[in-house]
Design a protein around this motif. Sequence first.
Motif, PDB file in Angstrom:
ATOM      1  N   GLY A 105     109.994  77.159 -18.342  1.00 24.02           N
ATOM      2  CA  GLY A 105     108.997  77.687 -17.421  1.00 24.02           C
ATOM      3  C   GLY A 105     108.558  76.614 -16.448  1.00 24.02           C
ATOM      4  O   GLY A 105     109.022  75.467 -16.500  1.00 24.02           O
ATOM      5  N   GLU A 106     107.672  76.978 -15.542  1.00 18.58           N
ATOM      6  CA  GLU A 106     107.132  76.027 -14.573  1.00 18.58           C
ATOM      7  C   GLU A 106     105.624  75.926 -14.721  1.00 18.58           C
ATOM      8  O   GLU A 106     104.945  76.944 -14.885  1.00 18.58           O
ATOM      9  N   ILE A 107     105.122  74.705 -14.651  1.00 17.52           N
ATOM     10  CA  ILE A 107     103.683  74.488 -14.583  1.00 17.52           C
ATOM     11  C   ILE A 107     103.395  73.675 -13.326  1.00 17.52           C
ATOM     12  O   ILE A 107     104.258  72.932 -12.841  1.00 17.52           O
ATOM     13  N   ASP A 108     102.211  73.854 -12.786  1.00 13.81           N
ATOM     14  CA  ASP A 108     101.760  73.069 -11.636  1.00 13.81           C
ATOM     15  C   ASP A 108     100.688  72.101 -12.097  1.00 13.81           C
ATOM     16  O   ASP A 108      99.866  72.432 -12.964  1.00 13.81           O
ATOM     17  N   VAL A 109     100.691  70.926 -11.509  1.00 16.86           N
ATOM     18  CA  VAL A 109      99.686  69.917 -11.837  1.00 16.86           C
ATOM     19  C   VAL A 109      98.977  69.513 -10.542  1.00 16.86           C
ATOM     20  O   VAL A 109      99.619  69.040  -9.600  1.00 16.86           O
ATOM     21  N   ILE A 110      97.669  69.767 -10.499  1.00 18.63           N
ATOM     22  CA  ILE A 110      96.857  69.235  -9.397  1.00 18.63           C
ATOM     23  C   ILE A 110      96.499  67.807  -9.764  1.00 18.63           C
ATOM     24  O   ILE A 110      95.778  67.573 -10.740  1.00 18.63           O
ATOM     25  N   ILE A 111      97.017  66.863  -9.000  1.00 16.26           N
ATOM     26  CA  ILE A 111      96.754  65.449  -9.258  1.00 16.26           C
ATOM     27  C   ILE A 111      95.610  65.011  -8.347  1.00 16.26           C
ATOM     28  O   ILE A 111      95.695  65.135  -7.114  1.00 16.26           O
ATOM     29  N   VAL A 112      94.546  64.530  -8.946  1.00 18.85           N
ATOM     30  CA  VAL A 112      93.371  64.069  -8.204  1.00 18.85           C
ATOM     31  C   VAL A 112      93.366  62.545  -8.293  1.00 18.85           C
ATOM     32  O   VAL A 112      93.173  61.977  -9.366  1.00 18.85           O
ATOM     33  N   LYS A 113      93.579  61.895  -7.162  1.00 17.24           N
ATOM     34  CA  LYS A 113      93.776  60.446  -7.161  1.00 17.24           C
ATOM     35  C   LYS A 113      92.486  59.697  -7.475  1.00 17.24           C
ATOM     36  O   LYS A 113      91.393  60.087  -7.064  1.00 17.24           O
ATOM     37  N   ASN A 114      92.653  58.607  -8.196  1.00 20.43           N
ATOM     38  CA  ASN A 114      91.545  57.694  -8.475  1.00 20.43           C
ATOM     39  C   ASN A 114      91.303  56.822  -7.246  1.00 20.43           C
ATOM     40  O   ASN A 114      92.212  56.160  -6.749  1.00 20.43           O
ATOM     41  N   THR A 115      90.099  56.855  -6.724  1.00 19.09           N
ATOM     42  CA  THR A 115      89.738  56.011  -5.588  1.00 19.09           C
ATOM     43  C   THR A 115      88.379  55.370  -5.857  1.00 19.09           C
ATOM     44  O   THR A 115      87.714  55.687  -6.848  1.00 19.09           O
ATOM     45  N   SER A 116      87.970  54.514  -4.954  1.00 15.81           N
ATOM     46  CA  SER A 116      86.652  53.877  -5.070  1.00 15.81           C
ATOM     47  C   SER A 116      85.607  54.561  -4.198  1.00 15.81           C
ATOM     48  O   SER A 116      84.524  54.021  -3.992  1.00 15.81           O
ATOM     49  N   ASN A 117      85.909  55.747  -3.701  1.00  9.26           N
ATOM     50  CA  ASN A 117      84.974  56.441  -2.809  1.00  9.26           C
ATOM     51  C   ASN A 117      83.978  57.324  -3.553  1.00  9.26           C
ATOM     52  O   ASN A 117      83.384  58.231  -2.969  1.00  9.26           O
ATOM     53  N   THR A 118      83.806  57.077  -4.829  1.00  8.93           N
ATOM     54  CA  THR A 118      82.858  57.861  -5.620  1.00  8.93           C
ATOM     55  C   THR A 118      81.420  57.442  -5.314  1.00  8.93           C
ATOM     56  O   THR A 118      81.178  56.318  -4.866  1.00  8.93           O
ATOM     57  N   PRO A 119      80.469  58.336  -5.536  1.00 10.59           N
ATOM     58  CA  PRO A 119      80.657  59.718  -5.994  1.00 10.59           C
ATOM     59  C   PRO A 119      80.971  60.657  -4.842  1.00 10.59           C
ATOM     60  O   PRO A 119      80.420  60.527  -3.747  1.00 10.59           O
ATOM     61  N   TYR A 120      81.872  61.612  -5.108  1.00 16.50           N
ATOM     62  CA  TYR A 120      82.120  62.699  -4.162  1.00 16.50           C
ATOM     63  C   TYR A 120      81.081  63.786  -4.415  1.00 16.50           C
ATOM     64  O   TYR A 120      80.866  64.194  -5.557  1.00 16.50           O
ATOM     65  N   TYR A 121      80.442  64.269  -3.343  1.00 17.00           N
ATOM     66  CA  TYR A 121      79.502  65.378  -3.492  1.00 17.00           C
ATOM     67  C   TYR A 121      79.330  66.076  -2.144  1.00 17.00           C
ATOM     68  O   TYR A 121      79.694  65.527  -1.095  1.00 17.00           O
ATOM     69  N   LEU A 122      78.791  67.287  -2.178  1.00 15.93           N
ATOM     70  CA  LEU A 122      78.661  68.104  -0.980  1.00 15.93           C
ATOM     71  C   LEU A 122      77.334  67.872  -0.262  1.00 15.93           C
ATOM     72  O   LEU A 122      76.303  67.622  -0.896  1.00 15.93           O
ATOM     73  N   SER A 148      72.940  67.943 -12.178  1.00 18.41           N
ATOM     74  CA  SER A 148      73.570  66.714 -11.711  1.00 18.41           C
ATOM     75  C   SER A 148      73.861  65.841 -12.925  1.00 18.41           C
ATOM     76  O   SER A 148      73.238  66.008 -13.984  1.00 18.41           O
ATOM     77  N   ALA A 149      74.795  64.913 -12.778  1.00 13.59           N
ATOM     78  CA  ALA A 149      75.182  64.056 -13.893  1.00 13.59           C
ATOM     79  C   ALA A 149      74.032  63.171 -14.344  1.00 13.59           C
ATOM     80  O   ALA A 149      73.087  62.916 -13.598  1.00 13.59           O
ATOM     81  N   ASP A 150      74.126  62.680 -15.565  1.00 10.91           N
ATOM     82  CA  ASP A 150      73.122  61.760 -16.085  1.00 10.91           C
ATOM     83  C   ASP A 150      73.033  60.532 -15.180  1.00 10.91           C
ATOM     84  O   ASP A 150      74.037  60.080 -14.616  1.00 10.91           O
ATOM     85  N   ILE A 151      71.843  59.959 -15.085  1.00  7.57           N
ATOM     86  CA  ILE A 151      71.591  58.891 -14.123  1.00  7.57           C
ATOM     87  C   ILE A 151      72.495  57.687 -14.333  1.00  7.57           C
ATOM     88  O   ILE A 151      72.953  57.067 -13.370  1.00  7.57           O
ATOM     89  N   GLU A 155      74.915  56.060 -11.564  1.00  9.64           N
ATOM     90  CA  GLU A 155      74.873  54.633 -11.233  1.00  9.64           C
ATOM     91  C   GLU A 155      76.267  54.017 -11.320  1.00  9.64           C
ATOM     92  O   GLU A 155      76.655  53.215 -10.457  1.00  9.64           O
ATOM     93  N   TYR A 156      77.010  54.388 -12.343  1.00  7.29           N
ATOM     94  CA  TYR A 156      78.372  53.859 -12.514  1.00  7.29           C
ATOM     95  C   TYR A 156      79.242  54.237 -11.310  1.00  7.29           C
ATOM     96  O   TYR A 156      79.995  53.392 -10.790  1.00  7.29           O
ATOM     97  N   PHE A 162      80.949  50.456  -4.517  1.00  3.68           N
ATOM     98  CA  PHE A 162      80.655  49.141  -3.932  1.00  3.68           C
ATOM     99  C   PHE A 162      81.343  47.991  -4.657  1.00  3.68           C
ATOM    100  O   PHE A 162      81.010  46.830  -4.462  1.00  3.68           O
ATOM    101  N   ARG A 163      82.327  48.356  -5.495  1.00  5.00           N
ATOM    102  CA  ARG A 163      83.191  47.370  -6.192  1.00  5.00           C
ATOM    103  C   ARG A 163      82.400  46.452  -7.121  1.00  5.00           C
ATOM    104  O   ARG A 163      82.824  45.342  -7.417  1.00  5.00           O
ATOM    105  N   LEU A 164      81.261  46.909  -7.602  1.00  3.62           N
ATOM    106  CA  LEU A 164      80.448  46.066  -8.480  1.00  3.62           C
ATOM    107  C   LEU A 164      80.967  46.063  -9.911  1.00  3.62           C
ATOM    108  O   LEU A 164      80.515  45.265 -10.731  1.00  3.62           O
TER     109      LEU A 164
END
Length: 376
Positions: A105-122, A148-151, A155-156, A162-164
């Motif tokens: 069979g076939e499966i699809d994988v949505i790959i979400v790249k790891n970046t330093s632009n977190t957090p992503y939010y609207l 929203s996520a725990d504080i 912070e993480y 900011f590469r801290l």
Amino acid sequence: MYRLIKELISLRQEGSYWDFKKEWYSGEKKSDLLHDIICMANNLDYKDAYIIIGIDEENEHQVNSVVDDKNRKSTQMLVDFLREKKFSGGIRPIVYVETISINNGEIDVIIVKNTSNTPYYLDERYRGVFANNIYTRVMDTNTPKEKSADIHHVEYLWKKRFRLISTPLERVKYYLEKKDEWEGSPSDEASIKYHKFFPEFTIEHNPDDFRNGYEFYLFNQTDASPRWYDIRIYYHQTLLFTTGGASLDGGRYFTSTPFTDGISLTSRLSWDISFKYFIKDSIEYTIHEFYFNPDGDEASSSHRRFMECMLVFDSKDEKEEFKRYVVSVWEDYQKDSHNIWTPYIPEIKNLKTEVFKEQYINVQILKNIFEEFKAL
């Protein structure tokens, strides 16, 4: 990718950076798709994340082939979907879709790249996905849409941006990408620079007294004389990184030196073709871009002639794939090699000028092949 996804499926449970879906998201579940992508992009494991579509959790994680799934999406469709959403700062997760054949069979994988632009939010609410809520994933559970996520997780994610939480070498690579934030040292403005906000990071280049040879790309410059350097990056007094540098065209342009690789057109182990290259995400390429200051004149001209002799790959995997492609088409492209212009290469004692000419011609052929390869 096949081995990785198969291993995750074999675990028969979801985790902090992978999720299973029996089928693609329907039109009514577009907010679920967006919410899942944001949670994965903000995962706390500093890894690429995977939404694995076509796995039936309620049926012992068997493959539920997506071949006939009417809601199936391509990479471009996902990119368009995200582009329409109002992300803070206009910064969106990087995603793409890969299809894997497994168990007939076939499966699809949505790959979400790891970046330093977190957090992503609207910035603007989309259906049930709230504006300004920061979502993440803890263990196998996403932050609920209405919360929203725990504080400490928030912070993480900001520290990551900011590469801290990065190593000194990762931090300095990030800082070098912001060349306007570097200043010359009062003691030697020509060779030492420091980051004006984090002056414990310095970069310097000094003449390499042990290297005096030639490379073919030197002859594409007006002044072909070799001037080699050592480039060193320090954190306080600790040497973080070192690489080679070159002052080209009589000092008009300075750059880090490229990597060298080659291609064997036969079964032999030796190279039949060699070439010079950079990998875009490497620190060497970051340094190369750091030292280039376009002036619209001499430096820009020298840079252009230097890059005429270089291949620039997105990744090591792309380089290896390109090398395999070259083997299949080289003979067709080489037929017109006699039409390629070559720079003047003077006679140099103890050096074979024909070798430099051949290297120059070969890299021009490779650049033509690369253009076709990228279009595939």
